[in-house]
Design a protein around this motif. Structure first.
Motif, PDB file in Angstrom:
ATOM      1  N   THR A 568     187.893  55.091  32.218  1.00 54.52           N
ATOM      2  CA  THR A 568     187.333  54.743  33.735  1.00 54.52           C
ATOM      3  C   THR A 568     188.117  53.578  34.677  1.00 54.52           C
ATOM      4  O   THR A 568     187.860  53.684  35.735  1.00 54.52           O
ATOM      5  CB  THR A 568     185.864  54.041  33.389  1.00 54.52           C
ATOM      6  N   SER A 569     188.981  52.915  33.916  1.00 55.20           N
ATOM      7  CA  SER A 569     189.788  51.999  34.726  1.00 55.20           C
ATOM      8  C   SER A 569     191.014  51.754  33.929  1.00 55.20           C
ATOM      9  O   SER A 569     190.925  51.620  32.696  1.00 55.20           O
ATOM     10  CB  SER A 569     189.082  50.856  35.352  1.00 55.20           C
ATOM     11  N   ARG A 576     189.678  50.378  30.393  1.00 55.15           N
ATOM     12  CA  ARG A 576     188.249  50.486  29.876  1.00 55.15           C
ATOM     13  C   ARG A 576     188.028  52.165  29.701  1.00 55.15           C
ATOM     14  O   ARG A 576     188.329  52.913  30.550  1.00 55.15           O
ATOM     15  CB  ARG A 576     187.409  49.997  31.214  1.00 55.15           C
ATOM     16  N   GLN A 578     184.796  55.014  28.242  1.00 46.38           N
ATOM     17  CA  GLN A 578     183.469  55.258  28.642  1.00 46.38           C
ATOM     18  C   GLN A 578     183.211  56.600  27.856  1.00 46.38           C
ATOM     19  O   GLN A 578     183.717  57.388  27.930  1.00 46.38           O
ATOM     20  CB  GLN A 578     182.940  55.295  30.016  1.00 46.38           C
ATOM     21  N   MET A 615     180.380  51.962  26.653  1.00 46.90           N
ATOM     22  CA  MET A 615     181.355  51.652  27.563  1.00 46.90           C
ATOM     23  C   MET A 615     182.161  50.496  26.592  1.00 46.90           C
ATOM     24  O   MET A 615     181.602  49.933  26.004  1.00 46.90           O
ATOM     25  CB  MET A 615     181.458  51.328  28.905  1.00 46.90           C
TER      26      MET A 615
END
Length: 843
Positions: A568-569, A576, A578, A615
């Motif tokens: 996600t980032s 990160r 998820q 996450m």
């Protein structure tokens, strides 16, 4: 334009405003509107005072005020004027007491223009004529008259002027009498058989006489040889004292002989007719009111009063009131008790209390009715609960309710008493399943009187299931079985329901099964989950029995692999991920285990995540330009199960310290630092810039149509951007890119080019430039046509900006320096307004 020296601190706020002034010429002064708030300040018997406020507009326009007064309804009026500084006026002459006057006020200006009129109406004080002047006694030599106080302003009466004169003569005898006395007693000496005129006139507190009232009287003459006399013109049903005395030729009187007589009427009056009474009860305030109405006798000559006596029959308590004979209806609220019986008597009375008959009626303050809306609120195989509403407006009369229940099969009747404060009844577990019952409810008052019946018939539900147990279970199903209901005469089917035991807000999932079956396989359950399962019997009338419930937990199931783990980032040193939650076996997961490590190393770091978190973030512990493998496992009790993994390469670090090296009217030279970690993995650097138009839809960002970029080698850390617009703002971004195309985070700055002239083409904007001079002095180049902000100042650096508002903040100013600020506006057609210059000395 002259420059102004202003001393400021480090920050300066500039405000642009336009002030409009307007002037009023007294030569155009004209009064249009009327005076305001015309008000009566004081009223007397022969004087009054009014006041007002000047008309709206310019007060200096008023030359004088015109005040006119006239008796309301009459055309003749009195007028005068006064100077404009006095806004009140007092009457001085010719004002009559107790008279309506209209006051009109207008303003007059210096051109003799007159404003609209403002008016107010008032009434002066003073008594009117006396009322009901009458002759109460007369004989041959004396008389007595009486009257009522004036109907108009009786409080204005100070004295009464009493005058008597013989009819046809001008001689008049007058006396003054206190205003509180309303008769003239024993007017004497009078001549027998003579007509006199008597006049009564009120006198106000100023000693002024008002309108008088008069009456004629004729004295009595009885001859010496007469022993009887018919006294006429008397009032019916009235007591009179008749006095007989001897009178000599010199009008010397003998002692009085008095006899009392009572006049009567030819038709003896009767009692009132059509007497009716009704009681109303206010449940909010808890009070009862008895209202009575009747028709008065046709002959009211002798009847002056009606007496109403109300007697409570239960206690004999009596309450009486007396009203005038003109009253034919009455409301009695005192001592009226609800739930009681009363006897109301109306008696006709003359002025001496003599009765002319009475009429009576009995009335009860309640009529206990039936309860309403009787209904069954709940039914099971052996219980029932019924509810009802109280009789309308009769709560206070209800002592209790009697509830009787009849078994329509055995005809057995059972009755119970329920307190009057409750409007529901519960049978208790005393009923038989699949049986018809009739319930009857009656209201009972405090005297044990019963209201009407309210009746309802209902049918009980089948017996409940006595026992249910678990036969077998798996991860997603459970087989249950039960013992059939004992009384199945009305059994139609069974209803089974189940839900997660700890889900207090969740609804049950339900299904039905025929009454011939005694087991059911519950499917679609989640693994490792506690469930509550219940069963109830359903009759042919859709009535249901009580529930029987059990608890069970489904078996374990290994969680399935995941394909939806996603990044996600990501930064140069962190990432990160998820994932989606497990759908049908989430309860079989007590923890998530996340492990990560460099793909070229066997070393891994593992952390645990609670099941409510989907996450994971590594934190800033990763190495730039490295590839990592992140795996996800589920743990249940002491076992772990692999769910999936993801491989991700991190980008390089972003460049550092992006700053401005120099600038001109068309170029910006920038520099930045290259992190050492990037030297091995960064293949190139991308420099992009764009003009920032404050009126563009991409305000505060780069417009896609105006973005320009260039790629440079990794050994370059300074770059000169050319061909830019002067006095303009640009967004500049530097980004590092690896050989695989992975970009570092953008580093962006906002810079301005220098300007020596105003930019055109930015409609309705304000061009604001500042330049700093270490040793300010006049411009090196002077021009008679070129504005000051177009000229070059030696040893200065100029910064310009375009703003939409009428103010801005100048930042990053140096202390102990001098600045020249130039402000001008640019129209949509490119035209420029004259400039405004301010010289700033910062300390």
């Amino acid at each position: 334009m002259k420059a102004h020296k202003i001393r400021y601190g480090k920050y300066l706020h500039l405000f642009l405003s336009v002030i409009w002034l307007s002037f009023v010429s007294t030569q155009d002064c004209k009064v249009n509107g009327p005076v305001q708030d015309l008000f009566v300040d004081r009223i007397g018997q022969r004087s009054f005072q009014v006041s007002w406020r000047a008309p709206e507009g310019v007060v200096e326009c008023v030359l004088e005020y015109s005040i006119c007064v006239h008796v309301t309804g009459m055309e003749e009026e009195f007028c005068e004027t006064q100077n404009p500084y006095r806004t009140s006026w007092s009457s001085t002459k010719g004002v009559l007491p107790c008279t309506n006057y209209t006051v009109i006020v207008a303003a007059i200006d210096s051109n003799s223009n007159r404003s609209d009129n403002a008016s107010v109406t008032l009434q002066t004080n003073g008594p009117g004529p006396v009322a009901n002047l009458s002759l109460t006694a007369v004989d041959s030599v004396s008389a007595t008259v009486a009257w009522d106080a004036p109907e108009e302003n009786p409080s204005c009466t100070s004295l009464y002027n009493l005058c008597i004169s013989e009819n046809g003569t001008d001689e008049e005898t007058c006396i003054k009498q206190d205003g509180s006395k309303l008769n003239w007693e024993n007017i004497s000496p009078l001549q027998p058989c003579t007509e006199y005129r008597i006049e009564v006139t009120p006198i106000d507190f100023n000693g002024e006489l008002t309108e008088g009232s008069s009456i004629m009287l004729l004295t009595v003459n009885v001859l010496p040889n007469t022993t009887e006399y018919n006294v006429t013109n008397l009032l019916a049903c009235t007591n009179y004292d008749i006095i007989v005395k001897s009178l000599g030729s010199s009008i010397q009187e003998s002692r009085n002989t008095t006899v009392t007589s009572y006049t009567d009427v030819q038709d003896f009056p009767g009692p009132v007719k059509n007497l009716a009474a009704v009681v109303t009860y206010d449940p909010i305030f808890g009070v009862a009111t008895l209202g009575a109405e009747w028709v008065a006798p046709e002959d009211l000559t002798c009847i002056q009063h009606f007496r109403a006596c109300n007697t409570k029959l239960e206690s004999g308590e009596e309450t009486c009131v007396q009203v005038d004979s003109s009253v034919t209806q009455l409301s009695i609220g005192t001592s009226i008790d609800y739930c009681s019986n009363y006897n109301l008597v109306i008696t006709s009375l003359d002025g001496n209390g003599k009765s002319y008959g009475e009429a009576a009626v009995q009335v009860a303050t309640y009529n206990l009715a039936s309860v309403s809306n009787l209904s069954v609120s709940s039914i099971s195989s052996n219980t029932a609960q019924v509810t009802w509403e109280r009789p309308a407006d009769l709560e206070a009369c209800v002592d209790n309710y009697v509830v009787c229940l009849k078994n329509d099969v055995t005809q057995e009747v059972v009755c119970d008493s329920q307190t009057g404060s409750y409007t529901q009844w519960y049978s208790g577990p005393t009923l038989s399943a699949c049986t018809n019952y009739t319930v009857q409810v009656k209201a009972q008052d405090y005297s044990n009187n019963m209201g009407g019946n309210a009746t309802l018939t209902f049918f009980t539900a089948p017996d409940n299931v006595p026992y249910m147990y678990l036969v077998s279970k798996s991860a997603h199903s459970a087989l249950v079985s039960w013992q059939a209901s004992e009384n199945s005469l009305c059994l139609h089917q069974y209803t089974l329901c189940w839900k997660i035991r700890d889900d207090s807000n969740g609804d049950y999932d339900c299904d039905v099964t025929p009454s011939t079956l005694d087991e059911y396989n519950v499917t679609g359950l989640d693994a490792c989950t506690d469930y509550a399962v219940l069963i109830r019997s359903v009759g042919y009338n859709n009535l249901t029995s009580r529930d029987y419930s059990i608890h069970l937990k489904t078996e374990f199931e290994e969680p399935s692999l995941m394909s939806d783990i996603a990044i996600t980032s990501s930064t140069a040193h962190s990432m990160r991920i998820q994932w989606e939650t497990i759908t049908n076996s989430s309860s079989c997961v007590s923890l998530y285990i996340v492990c990560f490590g460099d793909i070229g190393s066997d070393e891994q770091i593992c952390t645990s995540q609670p099941t409510y978190s989907w996450m994971w973030s590594s934190g800033d512990v990763l190495a730039a330009c490295s590839t990592y493998n992140v795996s996800l496992r589920a743990q249940y009790q002491d076992q772990q199960f692999y769910l999936g993994n993801i491989v991700h390469m991190l980008g390089p670090e972003e460049v550092q310290n992006l700053t401005l090296e120099s600038r001109t009217i068309s170029s910006l030279q920038i520099s930045w630092g290259i992190p050492q970690d990037n030297l091995e993995c960064v293949e190139q650097q991308i420099i992009s810039w764009c003009y920032n138009d404050p009126y563009d839809e991409y305000w505060q960002t780069c417009s896609p149509t105006s973005n320009t970029s260039v790629n440079v080698n990794t050994d370059i850390s300074i770059y000169n951007i050319t061909d830019l617009l002067e006095c303009s703002q640009y967004f500049i971004t530097v980004t590092s890119v690896t050989a695989k195309g992975i970009m570092a985070h953008n580093v962006t700055t906002k810079l301005y080019t220098v300007s020596h002239k105003v930019k055109y083409g930015f409609g309705n904007q304000i061009n604001l430039c500042r330049n700093r001079g270490l040793n300010p002095r006049p411009p090196a180049q002077k021009s008679d046509t070129l504005p000051l902000d177009h000229q070059v100042v030696n040893e200065t650096e100029e910064t310009c900006t375009l703003v939409k508002e009428t103010f801005t903040t100048l930042e990053d100013l140096a202390e102990n320096s001098q600045y020249t600020v130039t402000v001008s506006t640019i129209g949509s057609d490119g035209s420029e307004s004259p400039s405004v210059h301010i010289l700033l000395n910062l300390t």
